[in-house]
Design a protein around this motif. Structure first.
Motif, mmCIF file in Angstrom:
data_model
loop_
_atom_site.group_PDB
_atom_site.id
_atom_site.type_symbol
_atom_site.label_atom_id
_atom_site.label_comp_id
_atom_site.label_asym_id
_atom_site.label_seq_id
_atom_site.Cartn_x
_atom_site.Cartn_y
_atom_site.Cartn_z
ATOM 1 N N ASP A 356 0.814 -1.217 0.000
ATOM 2 C CA ASP A 356 0.000 0.000 0.000
ATOM 3 C C ASP A 356 0.848 1.267 0.000
ATOM 4 O OD1 ASP A 356 -2.212 -1.606 0.006
ATOM 5 O OD2 ASP A 356 -2.602 -1.428 2.153
ATOM 6 N N ALA A 357 1.964 1.230 0.728
ATOM 7 C CA ALA A 357 2.851 2.399 0.757
ATOM 8 C C ALA A 357 3.408 2.676 -0.637
ATOM 9 C CB ALA A 357 3.983 2.170 1.754
ATOM 10 N N ILE A 358 3.764 1.632 -1.357
ATOM 11 C CA ILE A 358 4.298 1.796 -2.711
ATOM 12 C C ILE A 358 3.251 2.428 -3.618
ATOM 13 C CG2 ILE A 358 5.088 0.553 -4.770
ATOM 14 C CD1 ILE A 358 6.271 -1.562 -2.825
ATOM 15 N N MET A 359 2.039 1.911 -3.569
ATOM 16 C CA MET A 359 0.998 2.430 -4.450
ATOM 17 C C MET A 359 0.597 3.859 -4.079
ATOM 18 S SD MET A 359 0.690 0.135 -6.696
ATOM 19 C CE MET A 359 -0.695 0.827 -7.584
ATOM 20 N N ARG A 360 0.689 4.197 -2.832
ATOM 21 C CA ARG A 360 0.378 5.580 -2.430
ATOM 22 C C ARG A 360 1.503 6.529 -2.849
ATOM 23 N NH1 ARG A 360 -2.744 5.278 3.466
ATOM 24 N NH2 ARG A 360 -3.968 3.397 3.016
ATOM 25 N N GLN A 361 2.749 6.073 -2.748
ATOM 26 C CA GLN A 361 3.851 6.888 -3.243
ATOM 27 C C GLN A 361 3.695 7.125 -4.741
ATOM 28 O OE1 GLN A 361 7.763 5.123 -3.382
ATOM 29 N NE2 GLN A 361 8.793 7.088 -3.607
ATOM 30 N N LEU A 362 3.324 6.086 -5.464
ATOM 31 C CA LEU A 362 3.130 6.208 -6.903
ATOM 32 C C LEU A 362 2.068 7.256 -7.223
ATOM 33 C CD1 LEU A 362 3.423 5.311 -9.853
ATOM 34 C CD2 LEU A 362 1.848 3.427 -9.358
ATOM 35 N N ARG A 363 0.958 7.207 -6.536
ATOM 36 C CA ARG A 363 -0.124 8.163 -6.798
ATOM 37 C C ARG A 363 0.283 9.581 -6.436
ATOM 38 N NH1 ARG A 363 -5.208 7.779 -8.221
ATOM 39 N NH2 ARG A 363 -5.128 5.498 -8.100
ATOM 40 N N ASP A 364 1.002 9.748 -5.332
ATOM 41 C CA ASP A 364 1.384 11.095 -4.886
ATOM 42 C C ASP A 364 2.507 11.695 -5.728
ATOM 43 O OD1 ASP A 364 -0.472 10.875 -2.905
ATOM 44 O OD2 ASP A 364 0.948 10.652 -1.252
ATOM 45 N N GLU A 365 3.521 10.880 -6.048
ATOM 46 C CA GLU A 365 4.762 11.421 -6.597
ATOM 47 C C GLU A 365 5.014 11.065 -8.054
ATOM 48 O OE1 GLU A 365 7.827 10.137 -3.912
ATOM 49 O OE2 GLU A 365 6.817 10.980 -2.151
ATOM 50 N N GLY A 366 4.349 10.039 -8.560
ATOM 51 C CA GLY A 366 4.521 9.674 -9.958
ATOM 52 C C GLY A 366 5.732 8.810 -10.242
ATOM 53 N N TRP A 367 6.424 8.383 -9.203
ATOM 54 C CA TRP A 367 7.610 7.546 -9.396
ATOM 55 C C TRP A 367 7.758 6.606 -8.216
ATOM 56 C CZ3 TRP A 367 12.034 6.439 -6.666
ATOM 57 C CH2 TRP A 367 13.044 5.764 -7.359
ATOM 58 N N ILE A 368 8.166 5.352 -8.499
ATOM 59 C CA ILE A 368 8.551 4.394 -7.463
ATOM 60 C C ILE A 368 9.754 3.609 -7.976
ATOM 61 C CG2 ILE A 368 6.337 4.136 -6.249
ATOM 62 C CD1 ILE A 368 5.683 1.778 -8.065
ATOM 63 N N HIS A 369 10.532 3.080 -7.055
ATOM 64 C CA HIS A 369 11.740 2.323 -7.378
ATOM 65 C C HIS A 369 11.381 1.076 -8.180
ATOM 66 C CE1 HIS A 369 15.258 -0.271 -6.570
ATOM 67 N NE2 HIS A 369 15.927 0.842 -6.303
ATOM 68 N N HIS A 370 12.325 0.608 -9.009
ATOM 69 C CA HIS A 370 12.012 -0.533 -9.880
ATOM 70 C C HIS A 370 11.705 -1.799 -9.082
ATOM 71 C CE1 HIS A 370 15.887 -2.492 -9.302
ATOM 72 N NE2 HIS A 370 15.530 -3.455 -10.125
ATOM 73 N N LEU A 371 12.368 -2.000 -7.926
ATOM 74 C CA LEU A 371 12.067 -3.183 -7.123
ATOM 75 C C LEU A 371 10.710 -3.052 -6.437
ATOM 76 C CD1 LEU A 371 15.549 -4.029 -5.542
ATOM 77 C CD2 LEU A 371 14.345 -5.262 -7.363
#
Length: 535
Positions: A356-371
Motif C-alpha cells: 500500500d505504501a508503494i501504491m500511495r507513493q506512486l499516486r502522490d509522486e509519480g515515481w517508485i523504485h524498480h524493485l
C-alpha cells in the motif's frame, strides 16, 4: 520593406517536437535549422508541438504526468526563445492541422524524431502521406534510442532478440553507436522569423488549462519532486556523474525500493519524454567510468540503458505487445476479474502496508523504485490477486511519470511471468521483501501515516498486533486501516499451481500451431537473464 512582410511567403521548415523535448542531441532539429533550398537559401524555422486531443481524451495520464509535460514545454519554449525563436503550440489532430500549416507557412521540409509505438507509426505514416501531397519533404531521425531498432533486427538475422543476453550480444557486434551532438549555442539569423513570436495563439498551455481539460483539480496536486524539462534533466544527470565511485559501483538490485529518498537517478521520466538523450547519457557514463573497474550489465547503469533498448526493440517488432491476446510471445493465462481487489491495489488499500505504501507513493509522486514496481506487480498478478497484468499496466500508464509504452508492457509481462521471465514459482513476499531494506518501516510510516505509531515488530503485519496495541496506536485494522484482501500464505501456492497449468496449456497450443507461427522471429529464446532473487 518591413522584415515581417519579407518573412511572408518565405519557404519554411517545421520541426515537430513530440518525445524528443530537448535541443541537445536532436539531429532532426539540427537538420531543420541548417536546411536550405535548391538555391542555397536557408528555410525559415518554426519549431512546433501539437497538443493532440487524442492523447488528452484516450491516453491514460494522471495529473503528475500532465504537469511534467507542461513544465517540459515551458522549458523548451524558454530555451528556444533564447535562440531567437519560440515553440509554436498547435491544438488539434496532426492530420487535420498539418494541411493548413503546410499552406499557410509555405512548408517545404518537416522533421521529427522517429517513434516506434503503434499509434505513433500510424499517425506518422498518415502525416507523411499528407506531406507528400503538399510537396513537403519529410525527414525522420533516430534519437530516442541509442540503437536503431531496425538495424538491431537486421544484425540478428531479421529476428527479434528475445532475451537480454542475446540483445547485448547483438548490439555488441554492431558498429559503435553514433555520438550525440551538442545543443546549438545560436541559430543562423537567416532561419529566424519575427512574425508570431508574441502571438498568444501559439502559447504553451497553462497547467490549469491542461488539468481542467482532463477533469483534474490542480489544487489536489502534491508538491512537485521531479520538475519536467531538459534543463532539469541535464542538471540531474550531472549531479550523479560527479560521483564516479557511485557510478562505477552501481548495481541496481542493491539499491533500496523503500528508501525515503530515491536510491537511483530518477532519470527515467526525462528519458521517457526525451528531455534527456539516451545517447548523451550513454556516452557520459562511458566518460565517467573510463578505464576504472566497474559493474557490468545487466545491473550497471549502462545495463539499465540496455534494458530500455531491449524492450524498445522487442516492442517495435511484436504485434499486440501491450496485450495478452494476439501477442505471440505472451503466455495465455486465465486471469480473474476482481474489480474490488483491483481497486484496493490501485488505491493502496490491500491491507499489506508495504504494498500500500508503494501504491500511495506512486499516486502522490509519480515515481517508485524498480524493485517496488516488482513487488506490487507480482502481488497483483501471479503472487496474490491473480489479476491480469494488463490491468496493472493501465494503472501504471496513468500514474507513472515515466510510463513508457514498450518498457511498461515488457516489465509487466516479465513480472507476471507471462514472457521473458519464466520462473513463476519465485514469488515476492509482501511482508519479508520490504523488511530487508527497511526493518523499522520508516517508508511505511511516511506513506501510510495512520500506521505511524505502530511498533516496528507489527508495522509490516498490523493484523498480527494485539487489539490493545492497535488501539494504542490509534489504528484498528478493519476500522482505520483495511483488513488483508487475501492471505498471502494461502493464495500464492495455489497461484503457482494455476500458473503451471497456464504454461502447459500455452505450450500445448503453440505445439499445435503451424510452422509459420513457430518462426524464430516470434518464438521466445529459452535462455533467461537472472533477475534479483524473489523471496
Amino acid at each position: 520593406m518591413d522584415k515581417n512582410d519579407a518573412d511572408v511567403g518565405r519557404e519554411t521548415t517545421v520541426h515537430w517536437f513530440r518525445k524528443g523535448m530537448r535541443l541537445h542531441d536532436n539531429p532532426a532539429f539540427k537538420l531543420s535549422c541548417e536546411a536550405k533550398n535548391s538555391n542555397g537559401e536557408r528555410y525559415k524555422l518554426r519549431p512546433i508541438y501539437i497538443l493532440d486531443p487524442y492523447f488528452r481524451k484516450y491516453i491514460r495520464a494522471g495529473a503528475n504526468r500532465w504537469r511534467f509535460l507542461q513544465q517540459s514545454l515551458v522549458d523548451l519554449d524558454t530555451t528556444l526563445r533564447k535562440l531567437g525563436t519560440r515553440l509554436y503550440v498547435i491544438r488539434g489532430l496532426p492530420h487535420e492541422v498539418f494541411p493548413d500549416l503546410f499552406a499557410k507557412w509555405n512548408v517545404k521540409l518537416l522533421t521529427f524524431e522517429l517513434d516506434t509505438e503503434p499509434y505513433a507509426r500510424e499517425r506518422d505514416n498518415q502525416v507523411e502521406q499528407l506531406a507528400r501531397k503538399h510537396g513537403v519533404k519529410v525527414e525522420q531521425k533516430v534519437s530516442h534510442t541509442i540503437y536503431n531498432t531496425e538495424l538491431v533486427l537486421r544484425a540478428n538475422g531479421g529476428s527479434v532478440p528475445m532475451t537480454y543476453q542475446k540483445f547485448v550480444s547483438v548490439v555488441g557486434s554492431m558498429p559503435t553507436p553514433r555520438r550525440p551532438i551538442p545543443a546549438p549555442d545560436m541559430l543562423p539569423s537567416e532561419c529566424l522569423l519575427d512574425d508570431d513570436l508574441n502571438n498568444p495563439e501559439f502559447d504553451v498551455p497553462t497547467l490549469d488549462e491542461l488539468l481542467t481539460l482532463k477533469g483534474f483539480n490542480p489544487a489536489e496536486l502534491k508538491p512537485c519532486l521531479y520538475p519536467g524539462g531538459e534543463k532539469e534533466a541535464l542538471r540531474r544527470l550531472e549531479e550523479y556523474m560527479k560521483n564516479k565511485t557511485w557510478v562505477c559501483k552501481f548495481e541496481k538490485p542493491n539499491t533500496s525500493p523503500n528508501s525515503l529518498k530515491p536510491s537511483t537517478t530518477v532519470l527515467s521520466p526525462y528519458m521517457k519524454f526525451g528531455c534527456l538523450s539516451a545517447s548523451h547519457f550513454y556516452y557520459r557514463l562511458k566518460e565517467v567510468i573510463g578505464n576504472s573497474p566497474h559493474s557490468k550489465p545487466p545491473v550497471s547503469l549502462i545495463g539499465q540503458l540496455y534494458w530500455r533498448e531491449f524492450y524498445y526493440t522487442v516492442g517495435a517488432s511484436t504485434p499486440n505487445f501491450d496485450k495478452m491476446v494476439g501477442n505471440s510471445i505472451c503466455c495465455q493465462v486465465p486471469w480473474d476479474n476482481n474489480p474490488d481487489a483491483l481497486e484496493a491495489w490501485t488505491n493502496g488499500k490491500t491491507g499489506y502496508p508495504f504494498i500500500d505504501a508503494i501504491m500511495r507513493q506512486l499516486r502522490d509522486e509519480g515515481w517508485i523504485h524498480h524493485l517496488a514496481r516488482h513487488a506490487v506487480a507480482c502481488f497483483l498478478t501471479r503472487g496474490d490477486l491473480w489479476i491480469s497484468w494488463e490491468k496493472g499496466l493501465a494503472v501504471f500508464e496513468e500514474l507513472l511519470l515515466d510510463a513508457d509504452w514498450s518498457m511498461n508492457a515488457g516489465n509487466w509481462m516479465w513480472l507476471s511471468a507471462s514472457a521473458f521471465f519464466h520462473q513463476f514459482f519465485r514469488v515476492y513476499s509482501p511482508v519479508a521483501f520490504g523488511k530487508k531494506t527497511d526493518k523499522s518501516g520508516d517508508y511505511i510510516r511516511k506513506y501510510i501515516p495512520e500506521l505511524a505509531k505502530y511498533p516496528d515488530q507489527y508495522i509490516y503485519e498490523p493484523w498480527s498486533a494485539p487489539k490493545s496495541i492497535q488501539e494504542r496506536a490509534g489504528c484498528v485494522v478493519g476500522v482505520h486501516y483495511p483488513k488483508r484482501v487475501v492471505v498471502h500464505e494461502d493464495v500464492y501456492k495455489n497461484n503457482i499451481a494455476k500458473m503451471s497449468l497456464a504454461y502447459k496449456s500455452t505450450k500445448a497450443g503453440k505445439s499445435s500451431n503451424t510452422k509459420k507461427s513457430r518462426d524464430m522471429s516470434t518464438s521466445p529464446d529459452k535462455k533467461n537473464i537472472k533477475k534479483p532473487k524473489l523471496k
